[in-house]
Design a protein around this motif. Structure first.
Motif, PDB file in Angstrom:
ATOM      1  N   HIS A  39      -1.153  27.536   2.615  1.00 20.22           N
ATOM      2  CA  HIS A  39      -2.074  26.702   2.139  1.00 20.22           C
ATOM      3  C   HIS A  39      -2.986  26.354   3.641  1.00 20.22           C
ATOM      4  CE1 HIS A  39      -0.342  25.731  -1.493  1.00 20.22           C
ATOM      5  NE2 HIS A  39      -0.801  26.709  -1.565  1.00 20.22           N
TER       6      HIS A  39
ATOM      7  N   GLU B 144      -3.536  22.371   4.890  1.00 15.29           N
ATOM      8  CA  GLU B 144      -1.797  21.815   5.157  1.00 15.29           C
ATOM      9  C   GLU B 144      -1.954  21.668   6.427  1.00 15.29           C
ATOM     10  OE1 GLU B 144       0.333  22.575   1.444  1.00 15.29           O
ATOM     11  OE2 GLU B 144      -1.522  22.098   0.095  1.00 15.29           O
TER      12      GLU B 144
ATOM     13  N   ARG C 267      -7.553  25.024   1.508  1.00 11.81           N
ATOM     14  CA  ARG C 267      -6.234  25.414   0.711  1.00 11.81           C
ATOM     15  C   ARG C 267      -6.282  27.147   0.809  1.00 11.81           C
ATOM     16  NH1 ARG C 267      -2.702  23.321  -2.856  1.00 11.81           N
ATOM     17  NH2 ARG C 267      -2.058  25.068  -4.367  1.00 11.81           N
TER      18      ARG C 267
ATOM     19  N   HIS D 121       4.822  22.529   3.636  1.00 12.28           N
ATOM     20  CA  HIS D 121       3.516  21.969   2.952  1.00 12.28           C
ATOM     21  C   HIS D 121       2.820  20.887   3.453  1.00 12.28           C
ATOM     22  CE1 HIS D 121       3.029  25.823  -0.174  1.00 12.28           C
ATOM     23  NE2 HIS D 121       4.033  26.103   0.005  1.00 12.28           N
ATOM     24  N   GLU D 122       2.079  20.294   2.484  1.00 10.22           N
ATOM     25  CA  GLU D 122       2.130  19.748   2.920  1.00 10.22           C
ATOM     26  C   GLU D 122       1.955  18.946   1.028  1.00 10.22           C
ATOM     27  OE1 GLU D 122       0.017  18.548   7.478  1.00 10.22           O
ATOM     28  OE2 GLU D 122      -1.420  19.072   5.854  1.00 10.22           O
TER      29      GLU D 122
ATOM     30  N   GLU E 120       6.992  19.354   2.180  1.00  9.34           N
ATOM     31  CA  GLU E 120       5.857  18.871   1.330  1.00  9.34           C
ATOM     32  C   GLU E 120       5.668  17.340   1.638  1.00  9.34           C
ATOM     33  OE1 GLU E 120       3.480  19.730  -0.475  1.00  9.34           O
ATOM     34  OE2 GLU E 120       4.434  21.807  -1.813  1.00  9.34           O
TER      35      GLU E 120
HETATM   36 ZN   LIG Z   1       0.545  23.329  -0.826  1.00  8.15          ZN
END
Ligand SMILES: [Zn+2]
Length: 950
Positions: A148, A151, A225, A264-265, A339
């Motif tokens: 994304h 992120e 994203r 990810h974030e 994450e």
């Molecule tokens: Zn993500």
């Protein structure tokens, strides 16, 4: 005195010239976090990341160009690296996998790849050979970041990780690389990242901004994203519609890494989360991987504890949907999710008053990565052993998949079938064709019914599931993904108590329903009379002196054929009834180019064959326009003239970027014709006369009266307006144009809606009693459909039911679409079309509006009575299949039963076409996408008054 005056004057001038026009900030975000991320003994011949950046490493977001420059420079600086370009994005950016290992391992990569391939196929490899492969193979890790684009911290960490592994002279790292191949995919979505980096540049002020609501942190529509066409690449791992995934997946599959890390974030006010996941977990995932997930999480947690960093595991991350990066788990590799709380370069202030800096978030990803690599180093051999056992099981007679075969029934929709085959082959799935009919004991249909003694017709696509990738095959082809009872109970509890859901993504996703291809599952291992599947050879028969040239309307590419020819100024027709011309069978929806329609067109036949060649689409030449008896002849009413669509696709503002993006992609990918994506606000100031087709993807429209009026006027003058999901809600009778309503506002007129439906049912199943029909006396026993039901509900009962049923709407499940097989919107569709359904507007047609697709497959029943489902009645001896796949609560089935999925209504000289859902979902819903392509390309010719230019 004179001198002093001169000095004073000079000072004034310089102050005037050199003063910065902006004030200096009182603090800098880069000073927030002083821990060094890159801390080790580094080889000075390898450039520190700072050399590629215009800021200190980790304090800001590196741009795709900066990361690419670093990767390409490292390829020249070190003998521990091999860089593979595995694809290019839509915007032309390169995608890289960076292989890092000891120099001798780097020289032997091909050998390792071969050994991994051998270890994955127990039909070719025995235990002895497997043992020696495992003994000699280095560990293999695939570390991938920032799929994304907004992120960002993962890709910044990746830059440091690449440097650290290449440059470190610490024995620990040198030893690790002796025994491991680390493959770093530093940025999986450079187009999205570039969009976000650009917005950072645009929203950056002088002072740091720690407010996560600021545009600096959020960016704006369509956000970073997604990729160029606003696709979420982390839903595309088996649909494989985008170049990023199409390049990446085959390379990962070749390498069969032991772990795949996906950095990810998440929300800005969160902390850090990693695996293992919580329920629902797809039951096709090997339990060993859950065990290993815990081992990795344990070590990673220790590393976080040591740094005094907060984290958690298994809270919201589930694993039912196989289109995440975790598709890899069905292939026997461990997927690990990171994450990190999301922020732009400055950092984010938290409720307790502290600021988490961007640099710290990069450090979290870095430390997690190193921790995971160390864990892998420790357990690689044991994990290989489990992997091998899994692969042996998949091809053993004891496998739960051994007696399972997926069969896609023959179709003339060759374009769609070829696309399916490509996706399956990209996952190393072996597919076959049967050369003679195959008799089976029983077959399970997509609707859930079993057929005894089913014969598989010749030319079916056959996928026996006794093969190495069995769990993945089951995950993406089984009609229903199993959801265990405790998960369903919890889901129901959440729905009732909080109107919330524990389902993070769709609960249905199997490829054959997604593609609208008829398929059956057989609980047998079919191996005989099969040959390897090959795309069917295309026959281009374009004779110059033909009367006309025709393409089969079942094939989706016939729509592109018509669209592209019309754009080139060719007059094109469509046959609206099954035809037989010059011994060619042409089903309704077949496209023809007639020489006589195009008297002045130079080189018509070569244009026809060029377009067919581009589309790889079979064409036949027709020498006679005569159809025997009632079959269509070329001068009759069944050869309808099409009109070139001039398309505006509305976007921006309040539209869903996913639905806008996928519609845009479909126009470019499936059709390749000119169109304009326009800002939604052009409804008030734009000149709509340029378009005869306007597409409104799903959006929370809040049209002013004048915007609504100009849209209505445009429709009345001959426009085709197409809307999806939330936009359909906004344009239904209650708020907008035409007479199509949402179910909740129809309970005062339920009888009339039911009466319309009974006429439809009656027409589907005409039964007459000849004796009574010809009797001259009054028949006192005539049965009227609406008088039969004993459980009719009144208005207030219906309202109460509707409110309750609304609590249980699906979150992405397949329900049966019953198509009107005479409607032009359903050309090329199978008769029971699986449609993806979620919390969509429940549409009701009446007053002359058509329902081209309704919800529910009409089936036979032994029940002799009329039975009411909410507003609609089921006639005697009939029943309705609604659910096809995924979670559809019985209440939801009742609510949507017999409602319209696709409506079309004539208004003035134009028409409005409403989809209850999003027909192009993820670029993978090819079944409903076809309905949409019909609407877009054929709408202006078939559904509106022809415009004659005097
Ligand atoms: Zn993500």
């Amino acid at each position: 005195m004179y001198v002093r005056f001169l000095l004073y004057f000079t000072f004034l001038i310089s102050a005037f010239i050199f003063t910065d026009p902006l004030m200096k900030p009182t603090s800098l975000s880069k000073d927030l976090y002083n821990v060094k991320i890159l801390d080790g003994n580094y080889n000075e011949n390898i450039s520190h990341p700072d050399n590629f950046l215009d800021f200190e490493y980790g304090t800001r977001v590196a741009s795709p160009v900066q990361i690419e420059n670093a990767v390409l420079s490292y390829a020249k600086q070190s003998n521990r690296i091999k860089v593979v370009e595995y694809g290019k994005t839509h915007e032309g950016r390169s995608l890289y996998a960076v292989f890092i290992s000891s120099p001798s391992n780097i020289d032997n990569l091909d050998e390792f790849k071969q050994a991994l391939s051998d270890l994955s196929d127990a039909r070719k490899t025995n235990d002895n050979k497997a043992r020696s492969i495992i003994a000699s193979l280095p560990a293999v890790a695939w570390m991938a970041y920032s799929i994304h684009g907004n992120e960002t911290s993962g890709a910044d960490a990746a830059l440091g990780i690449i440097y650290h592994l290449l440059a470190s002279e610490d024995q620990e790292v040198v030893n690790m690389l002796e025994n491991m191949v680390v493959i770093v995919d530093p940025m999986m979505n450079p187009d999205g990242r570039d969009r976000f980096v650009k917005s950072l540049e645009q929203y950056r002020g002088t002072a740091p901004n720690y407010d996560d609501q600021a545009l600096l942190h959020t960016g704006d529509w369509p956000y970073g994203r997604t990729n160029h066409y606003y696709f979420d690449l982390n839903r595309d791992w088996f649909y494989l519609t985008q170049p990023e995934t199409q390049g990446r997946v085959p390379l990962i599959n070749e390498w069969r890494p032991q772990i795949l890390v996906d950095g990810h974030e998440m929300g800005a006010q969160d902390t850090f989360m990693t695996g293992p996941p919580r329920e629902p977990i797809n039951t096709n995932i090997d339990k060993d991987l859950i065990k290993w997930g815990n081992v990795f999480a344990d070590d990673q947690a220790k590393a976080f504890d040591d740094n005094n960093w907060r984290f958690y595991t298994g809270e919201w991350h589930e694993d039912l949907y196989p289109g995440y990066s975790f598709y890899i788990q069905f292939r026997g590799s461990l997927g690990i999710l990171y994450e990190q709380s999301r922020m732009s370069e400055d950092g984010v202030r938290r409720p307790e008053g502290t600021i988490q800096s961007y640099k710290e978030s990069v450090h979290h990803q870095f430390v997690s990565t190193i921790a995971n690599l160390k864990t892998l180093q420790k357990h690689s051999k044991a994990m290989y052993q489990d992997f091998w056992e899994g692969k042996k099981y998949n091809v053993s007679k004891n496998s739960e998949y051994a007696n399972q075969t997926f069969v896609i029934l023959p179709t003339n929709n060759l374009g769609r079938l070829n696309t399916l085959a490509e996706k399956l082959e990209a996952q190393d799935i072996e597919i076959y064709l049967n050369t003679s009919p195959i008799q089976t004991k029983s077959a399970l249909k997509q609707t859930g019914d079993s057929v005894e003694n089913f014969t598989i017709p010749v030319g079916s696509m056959i996928i026996p599931n006794l093969q190495p990738e069995a769990p993945l095959i089951a995950a993406i082809l089984e009609f229903d993904a199993e959801i265990i009872e405790s998960v369903l109970e919890e889901e129901r509890r959440q729905r009732l108590k909080n109107s919330s859901s524990i389902m993070y993504d769709t609960t249905a996703f199997n490829l054959t329903m997604m593609y609208g291809l008829e398929a059956v599952t057989v609980q047998e291992n079919i191996q005989k009379n099969l040959k390897k599947w090959k795309p069917i050879e295309v026959n281009l028969d374009v004779q110059e002196d033909a009367l006309m040239w025709a393409v089969n309307g079942i094939d989706d590419r016939s729509v592109a054929f018509a669209a592209r020819l019309m754009e080139l100024g060719v007059e094109v027709r469509i046959i609206d009834k099954d035809a037989l011309l010059s011994e060619q069978s042409l089903p309704r929806g077949s496209v023809v180019v007639i020489d006589m329609d195009n008297p002045d067109y130079e080189g018509l036949s070569s244009v026809v064959s060029a377009i067919a060649l581009e589309l790889n689409l079979p064409v036949s030449s027709i020498s006679s326009g005569f159809g025997a008896e009632e079959l269509p002849d070329w001068g009759g009413e069944h050869f309808k003239l099409l009109e070139r669509p001039q398309i505006a696709l509305m976007g921006h503002q309040d539209f869903s970027s996913y639905d806008v993006g996928v519609s845009w992609w479909s126009l470019d990918h499936h059709l390749g014709i000119r169109h304009s994506m326009v800002n939604g606000s052009s409804l008030s100031y734009g000149d709509l006369r340029r378009y005869n087709t306007i597409i409104m993807p799903s959006g929370y429209l809040n049209l002013s009266n004048s915007e609504m009026n100009s849209l209505k006027e445009w429709v009345r003058q001959g426009g085709t307006l197409i809307a999806h999901n939330a936009s359909s809600r906004s344009l239904s009778f209650e708020n907008g144009i035409g007479s199509v309503r949402q179910v909740s506002s129809t309970f005062g007129d339920s009888e009339e809606y039911n009466m319309d439906l009974q006429r439809e049912f009656g027409a589907l199943n005409v039964e007459i009693d000849m004796e009574k029909t010809n009797d001259n006396k009054i028949d006192f026993d005539v049965a009227y459909p609406w008088e039969g039901s004993k459980n009719k509900f009144n208005k207030s009962q219906l309202e109460k039911r509707d409110e309750w049923q609304s609590l249980f709407m699906p979150s992405g499940s397949f329900v049966a679409g019953r198509i009107d097989d005479e409607h032009w919107l359903t050309y090329g569709s199978i008769s029971t079309l699986p449609v993806l359904y979620a919390n969509y507007p429940v549409l009701m047609t009446g007053n002359g509006s058509d329902a081209a697709v309704r919800i529910g497959e009409l089936i036979e029943s032994d029940d002799e009575t009329y039975r009411s489902i909410n507003w609609s009645d089921m006639p005697p001896k009939t029943d309705l299949n609604v659910r096809m796949s995924g979670l559809v609560w019985p209440e939801a089935s009742q609510r949507i039963a017999n409602s319209a999925y696709l409506t079309r209504e004539r208004i003035g000289r134009g028409q409005v076409i409403l989809f209850a859902g999003e027909p192009n979902f993820r670029g993978a819903a090819l079944g409903t996408n076809r309905l949409w392509l019909n609407a877009v390309v054929y709408g202006s010719g078939l559904g509106t008054s022809a415009r004659i230019v005097p």
